[in-house]
Design a protein around this motif. Structure first.
Motif, PDB file in Angstrom:
ATOM      1  N   MET A   1       0.846  -1.186   0.000  1.00  0.00           N
ATOM      2  CA  MET A   1       0.000   0.000   0.000  1.00  0.00           C
ATOM      3  C   MET A   1       0.888   1.245   0.000  1.00  0.00           C
ATOM      4  O   MET A   1       1.721   1.415   0.874  1.00  0.00           O
ATOM      5  N   ASP A   2       0.705   2.094  -1.006  1.00  0.00           N
ATOM      6  CA  ASP A   2       1.534   3.296  -1.155  1.00  0.00           C
ATOM      7  C   ASP A   2       1.166   4.311  -0.064  1.00  0.00           C
ATOM      8  O   ASP A   2       0.018   4.742   0.033  1.00  0.00           O
ATOM      9  N   PRO A   3       2.136   4.722   0.769  1.00  0.00           N
ATOM     10  CA  PRO A   3       1.817   5.675   1.840  1.00  0.00           C
ATOM     11  C   PRO A   3       1.347   7.029   1.321  1.00  0.00           C
ATOM     12  O   PRO A   3       0.576   7.715   1.992  1.00  0.00           O
ATOM     13  N   HIS A   4       1.800   7.420   0.136  1.00  0.00           N
ATOM     14  CA  HIS A   4       1.338   8.693  -0.425  1.00  0.00           C
ATOM     15  C   HIS A   4      -0.155   8.626  -0.759  1.00  0.00           C
ATOM     16  O   HIS A   4      -0.909   9.589  -0.525  1.00  0.00           O
ATOM     17  N   LEU A  63      -9.234   3.886   7.860  1.00  0.00           N
ATOM     18  CA  LEU A  63      -8.887   5.097   8.609  1.00  0.00           C
ATOM     19  C   LEU A  63      -8.380   4.768  10.008  1.00  0.00           C
ATOM     20  O   LEU A  63      -7.529   5.479  10.550  1.00  0.00           O
ATOM     21  N   GLU A  64      -8.906   3.702  10.609  1.00  0.00           N
ATOM     22  CA  GLU A  64      -8.444   3.309  11.946  1.00  0.00           C
ATOM     23  C   GLU A  64      -6.967   2.940  11.929  1.00  0.00           C
ATOM     24  O   GLU A  64      -6.256   3.133  12.916  1.00  0.00           O
ATOM     25  N   HIS A  65      -6.514   2.392  10.804  1.00  0.00           N
ATOM     26  CA  HIS A  65      -5.106   1.987  10.689  1.00  0.00           C
ATOM     27  C   HIS A  65      -4.226   3.107  10.146  1.00  0.00           C
ATOM     28  O   HIS A  65      -3.017   3.124  10.400  1.00  0.00           O
ATOM     29  N   ALA A  66      -4.825   4.034   9.387  1.00  0.00           N
ATOM     30  CA  ALA A  66      -4.038   5.000   8.622  1.00  0.00           C
ATOM     31  C   ALA A  66      -3.210   5.922   9.508  1.00  0.00           C
ATOM     32  O   ALA A  66      -2.015   6.127   9.259  1.00  0.00           O
ATOM     33  N   ALA A  67      -3.837   6.505  10.555  1.00  0.00           N
ATOM     34  CA  ALA A  67      -3.117   7.488  11.370  1.00  0.00           C
ATOM     35  C   ALA A  67      -1.871   6.890  12.026  1.00  0.00           C
ATOM     36  O   ALA A  67      -0.779   7.456  11.904  1.00  0.00           O
ATOM     37  N   PRO A  68      -1.977   5.733  12.735  1.00  0.00           N
ATOM     38  CA  PRO A  68      -0.752   5.174  13.317  1.00  0.00           C
ATOM     39  C   PRO A  68       0.278   4.740  12.280  1.00  0.00           C
ATOM     40  O   PRO A  68       1.477   4.849  12.508  1.00  0.00           O
ATOM     41  N   LEU A  69      -0.169   4.242  11.109  1.00  0.00           N
ATOM     42  CA  LEU A  69       0.773   3.846  10.063  1.00  0.00           C
ATOM     43  C   LEU A  69       1.559   5.052   9.548  1.00  0.00           C
ATOM     44  O   LEU A  69       2.790   5.007   9.414  1.00  0.00           O
ATOM     45  N   LEU A  70       0.854   6.139   9.256  1.00  0.00           N
ATOM     46  CA  LEU A  70       1.522   7.333   8.749  1.00  0.00           C
ATOM     47  C   LEU A  70       2.424   7.956   9.811  1.00  0.00           C
ATOM     48  O   LEU A  70       3.497   8.470   9.497  1.00  0.00           O
TER      49      LEU A  70
END
Length: 291
Positions: A1-4, A63-70
């Motif tokens: 999954m591309d972080p951008h 979205l639940e995963h996105a903030a900690p991943l970024l």
């Protein structure tokens, strides 16, 4: 999954608008649409409804995963840059409102007396933001506080590898209006206050009290008034006016309210210092601050 692509998805979901996300990120609206489509194609699922723009069930889960991943990605970048940084005469501190008490002030004064050229910048904000600022390299050192059992570490957000050190522990007191029937007690038990009205604020999260009483999903400690700010004087004024009780370190109380020591359970107000990889020349400063 591309972080951008993931960052673009978070921006669109936060704004509820492709055009607003494009303005924030510096892309055209068409480019934003293409990035979202690419992310959806990668996962094989629709992530956003278009009218109105809002997450699908799959998007809400992402979205639940996105903030900690970024955050972990930004933290990794900051950690590498810190390790290669040159020594400097500047210390950037991020601190929660109740972490910067007399103990820290004295230690910081001692540090500055020994290093006259040292410049100090202090930013006060919530615990999650302090942790993120340290992880992302916006602050060299963080100071956080919270309610804990004696000698137990604080619960901190997951922001990657981070070192913590205890700065201080202080007794807690229940703050009540001066004319409250319990104001004259020698001590109070938290179990006897589960049905009282409380001022809910970031300074005294009621969910933490429920957790400590073994009832995280219960309805104990009902909210008399909710305050989203972090100014202790405002919270004390609300308590004094009868909007509810609160639990604070004894040193934070003023004559505006009555403070009764908390007898049980045995809890303290704990302050911790946290940092990632330190820039050269900063390690000895951290040692002085943590005592």
């Amino acid at each position: 999954m591309d972080p951008h692509l993931l960052a673009t998805f978070v921006a669109v979901a936060r704004h509820g608008s492709f055009s607003a996300a494009a303005t924030e990120l510096g892309y055209t609206q068409s480019a934003i649409s293409q990035q979202i489509a690419a992310l959806e194609a990668d996962l094989g699922l629709p992530l956003l409804r278009r009218r109105p723009v809002e997450p699908t069930p799959a998007g809400a889960r992402l979205l639940e995963h996105a903030a900690p991943l970024l955050l972990r990605l930004r933290a990794a970048r900051a950690d590498v840059l810190r390790a290669a940084a040159r020594p400097r005469h500047r210390l950037r501190l991020a601190a929660t409102p109740l972490s910067t008490g007399p103990v820290l002030a004295r230690r910081l004064a001692g540090v500055r007396a020994r290093r006259p050229r040292l410049e100090v910048a202090l930013h006060t904000c919530g615990l999650d933001q302090v942790t993120a600022m340290v992880a992302e390299g916006e602050a060299d050192v963080g100071l956080v506080d919270g309610i804990a059992a004696p000698s137990d570490p604080l619960r901190l957000p997951d922001a990657g590898p981070m070192t913590t050190a205890r700065v201080s522990e202080e007794d807690l007191a229940v703050a009540l209006p001066v004319d409250h029937p319990l104001a004259g007690r020698a001590a109070l038990r938290l179990a006897g206050l589960v049905d009282a009205r409380w001022v809910r604020s970031p300074l005294c999260p009621l969910a933490r009290l429920r957790d400590l009483m073994g009832d995280p999903a219960g309805d104990g400690f009902p909210t008399g008034l909710e305050h989203t700010g972090d100014d202790v004087h405002t919270v004390l004024a609300l308590v004094a006016a009868g909007h509810g009780l609160t639990l604070l370190p004894a040193s934070a109380l003023t004559p505006l309210v009555a403070g009764v020591p908390l007898a049980a359970p045995r809890l303290v107000h704990r302050v911790e210092l946290l940092h990632g990889t330190l820039p050269p020349g900063t390690a000895d400063l951290v040692k002085d601050l943590s005592g």
